[in-house]
Design an enzyme around this catalytic site. Structure first.
Site, PDB file in Angstrom:
ATOM      1  N   SER A 264     -93.889   9.190  25.568  1.00  0.00           N
ATOM      2  CA  SER A 264     -93.846   8.723  26.947  1.00  0.00           C
ATOM      3  C   SER A 264     -92.909   7.526  27.059  1.00  0.00           C
ATOM      4  CB  SER A 264     -95.240   8.334  27.424  1.00  0.00           C
ATOM      5  OG  SER A 264     -95.549   7.045  26.952  1.00  0.00           O
ATOM      6  N   LYS A 265     -92.601   7.207  28.303  1.00  0.00           N
ATOM      7  CA  LYS A 265     -91.715   6.077  28.548  1.00  0.00           C
ATOM      8  C   LYS A 265     -92.309   4.796  27.959  1.00  0.00           C
ATOM      9  CE  LYS A 265     -89.936   8.318  32.565  1.00  0.00           C
ATOM     10  NZ  LYS A 265     -89.499   8.332  33.920  1.00  0.00           N
ATOM     11  N   ARG A 266     -93.624   4.709  28.003  1.00  0.00           N
ATOM     12  CA  ARG A 266     -94.281   3.494  27.523  1.00  0.00           C
ATOM     13  C   ARG A 266     -94.228   3.353  26.000  1.00  0.00           C
ATOM     14  NH1 ARG A 266     -97.359   5.139  31.525  1.00  0.00           N
ATOM     15  NH2 ARG A 266     -98.592   6.398  30.092  1.00  0.00           N
ATOM     16  N   ASP A 267     -94.051   4.471  25.296  1.00  0.00           N
ATOM     17  CA  ASP A 267     -94.018   4.399  23.829  1.00  0.00           C
ATOM     18  C   ASP A 267     -92.877   3.514  23.327  1.00  0.00           C
ATOM     19  OD1 ASP A 267     -96.257   5.970  23.366  1.00  0.00           O
ATOM     20  OD2 ASP A 267     -95.097   7.824  23.570  1.00  0.00           O
ATOM     21  N   GLY A 268     -91.787   3.482  24.093  1.00  0.00           N
ATOM     22  CA  GLY A 268     -90.651   2.661  23.693  1.00  0.00           C
ATOM     23  C   GLY A 268     -91.069   1.207  23.544  1.00  0.00           C
TER      24      GLY A 268
END
Ligand code: GLU
Length: 510
Positions: A264-268
């Site tokens: 997900s975008k948040r994993d970055g």
């Protein structure tokens, strides 16, 4: 056979995720492989989710990766406009067609009414309320109301939507090029809104109309769209276009590095790794992030990494140029199961690409980065610098960060090593060595090496007594490129200065 025409159809709702870049890449590869056309279509019909700057980001990210569309909003083409918001009139014509042939109907229920209905169904134990054949006659629409009631509601200016009339109990089968046969039961499908009350089409309608009008041969997209495909086939049927329907290929998910769920975008942010091609500057720092480009990746390494995230060539080969990818690519070799986003692998690819680049190209890339840091370095210097550093870096930024001492004085000495190696009683001798180096007529690495060897012989010293000291005096660290080459590049004057400063500092620590 019809010509191959594929499209990448992102919605400009924010920065383009790396998964989107992979979708674009696979579309591009198939187009190139089959001498087809790669189209960029901006699906911006959802005004509430529109993010300014997102379309420019998409174009820039594709350009950075070398995935230039043949047709698109900036490129033009015979099937435009390529921005859905500019095609409003086209869609309304097709909606009329479905209203006339009975595949669509007007619905007047407000979202408040539908929410209330959903709640009351929930209270009765039905958690899966859908606007579908089982309830549509109890709701407020042109199927349940009389023709005159419908026309007066339409005339009254009351907001309405148009919905697809999904057949009650049929089976829809598609042959997905990756997943094989996929079957949908229409009783599971709701009557999707096709035209919203703001007059804009929904994704489903616009997508199908455009794929048809743009003569798309293959729809290659993420697995999250597979569940919509049943509706899409019904729409093709409704328009009478089923015979020329594109082939579908739904790509496997990209999974988190630990394999647990979708990346997900948040994993970055969570893992401190890039999951977007380029940086994004939001008003608040929390929503801003760094991309692969700004982390110091070569776009060819990113493309290579992404190509193998879900596709395999069936051979041991791992390094592929874009041309080689085009040659080897086929949809059949895309896997069904999710592909783990292995950032270490991405780094490995980058190291391989940097290592194999010639020094002139590296210097070209490093020049703006050096300027950014206000380093006064010309191309000739950067070329030699690249030769010395390219085997030791992962990212372009590493050249200037790890190798900062090629551009400014040493900031930090490895004093732990100095404590072991620096003998104050040898200071006079070391000064002598510095002097003899300073007197070299040709400041080449061979000459420097010879001077050091002569010195060691005269002083009965070994490499291990002298080289660590020189190395740390010049660069601060034991890790780094070949010492004599490094000294040659830095030049006599700079080296003399560094040795003097360092020896004085070393005396103080001893
Ligand atoms: N607009 C959709 C997206 O944002 C396109 C899906 C498709 O390719 O059909 O991904």
């Amino acid at each position: 056979m019809n010509p191959t025409r594929v499209r990448f159809a992102p919605s400009p709702t924010g920065a383009l995720h790396i998964g989107g870049v992979r979708t674009a890449l696979y579309n591009y590869l198939l187009a190139r492989k089959l001498n087809g056309t790669f189209i960029l279509r901006i699906e911006d019909t959802d005004q509430t989710r529109y993010v300014p700057g997102a379309e420019a980001y998409i174009q820039e990210a594709l350009a950075w990766c070398g995935l230039l569309p043949d047709e698109g909003p900036d490129q033009g083409g015979n099937f435009g406009p390529y921005r859905q918001s500019e095609r409003k009139a086209i869609y309304s014509k097709y909606v009329d067609q479905l209203l006339e042939n009975g595949w669509a109907y007007y619905a007047f229920d407000t979202s408040e009414e539908l929410d209330a209905m959903r709640e009351s169904e929930k209270a009765r134990g039905n958690h899966n309320f859908k606007y579908d054949a089982s309830v549509r006659l109890q709701l407020k629409n042109s199927l349940s109301l009389s023709a005159s009631e419908t026309s007066s509601l339409l005339a009254s200016g009351q907001p309405w939507t148009v919905r697809l009339k999904v057949p009650e109990d049929e089976t829809v089968t598609i042959h997905d090029l990756i997943r094989g046969e996929v079957v949908f039961q229409t009783r599971e499908l709701d009557d999707k809104v096709l035209l919203k009350s703001d007059g804009m089409p929904t994704y489903h309608l616009a997508n199908i109309v455009d794929d048809h009008l743009m003569q798309i041969s293959h729809v290659i997209r993420g697995e999250e769209w597979l569940s919509s495909t049943g509706h899409h086939v019904l729409l093709y049927r409704a328009f009478g276009w089923e015979g020329s329907m594109p082939q579908f290929a739904h790509l496997p998910l990209i999974l988190k590095p630990d394999g647990k769920g979708k990346l997900s975008k948040r994993d970055g942010k969570r893992l401190g790794i890039p999951v977007f091609p380029l940086s994004w500057e939001a008003d608040n720092a929390e929503d801003s992030f760094e991309g692969f480009r700004e982390t110091g990746f070569d776009p060819a390494a990113v493309v290579n990494f992404l190509a193998l995230l879900g596709w395999n060539s069936g051979t041991e080969q791992e390094i592929f140029s874009m041309e080689e990818l085009v040659g080897a690519f086929s949809l059949e070799k895309i896997g069904k199961s999710g592909a783990r986003f292995d950032f270490d692998k991405a780094k490995w690819f980058n190291e391989q690409y940097i290592k194999s680049k010639d020094n002139a190209s590296l210097a070209e890339i490093l020049l703006p980065l050096a300027k950014n840091k206000s380093y006064a370095a010309d191309k000739a210097f950067l070329e030699q610098f690249s030769e010395l550093m390219k085997e030791r870096v992962t990212f372009y930024q590493d050249f200037l960060e790890t190798g900062y001492y090629f551009f400014e004085k040493v900031k930090l000495y490895d004093l732990a090593t100095i404590k072991k190696k620096w003998k104050p009683e040898r200071r006079a001798a070391m000064d002598q060595l510095a002097e003899s180096i300073g007197q070299l007529p040709d400041f080449t690495h061979e000459a420097i090496k010879k001077a050091v060897e002569d010195f060691m012989e005269a002083q009965q010293l070994k490499f291990g007594d002298v080289l660590p000291i020189l190395r740390i005096a010049v660069s601060g660290t034991m890790k780094g490129p070949a010492i004599f080459e490094m000294m040659e590049l830095l030049g006599k004057e700079e080296i003399m200065e560094r040795l003097a400063i360092a020896f004085a500092a070393f005396d103080e620590t001893a």
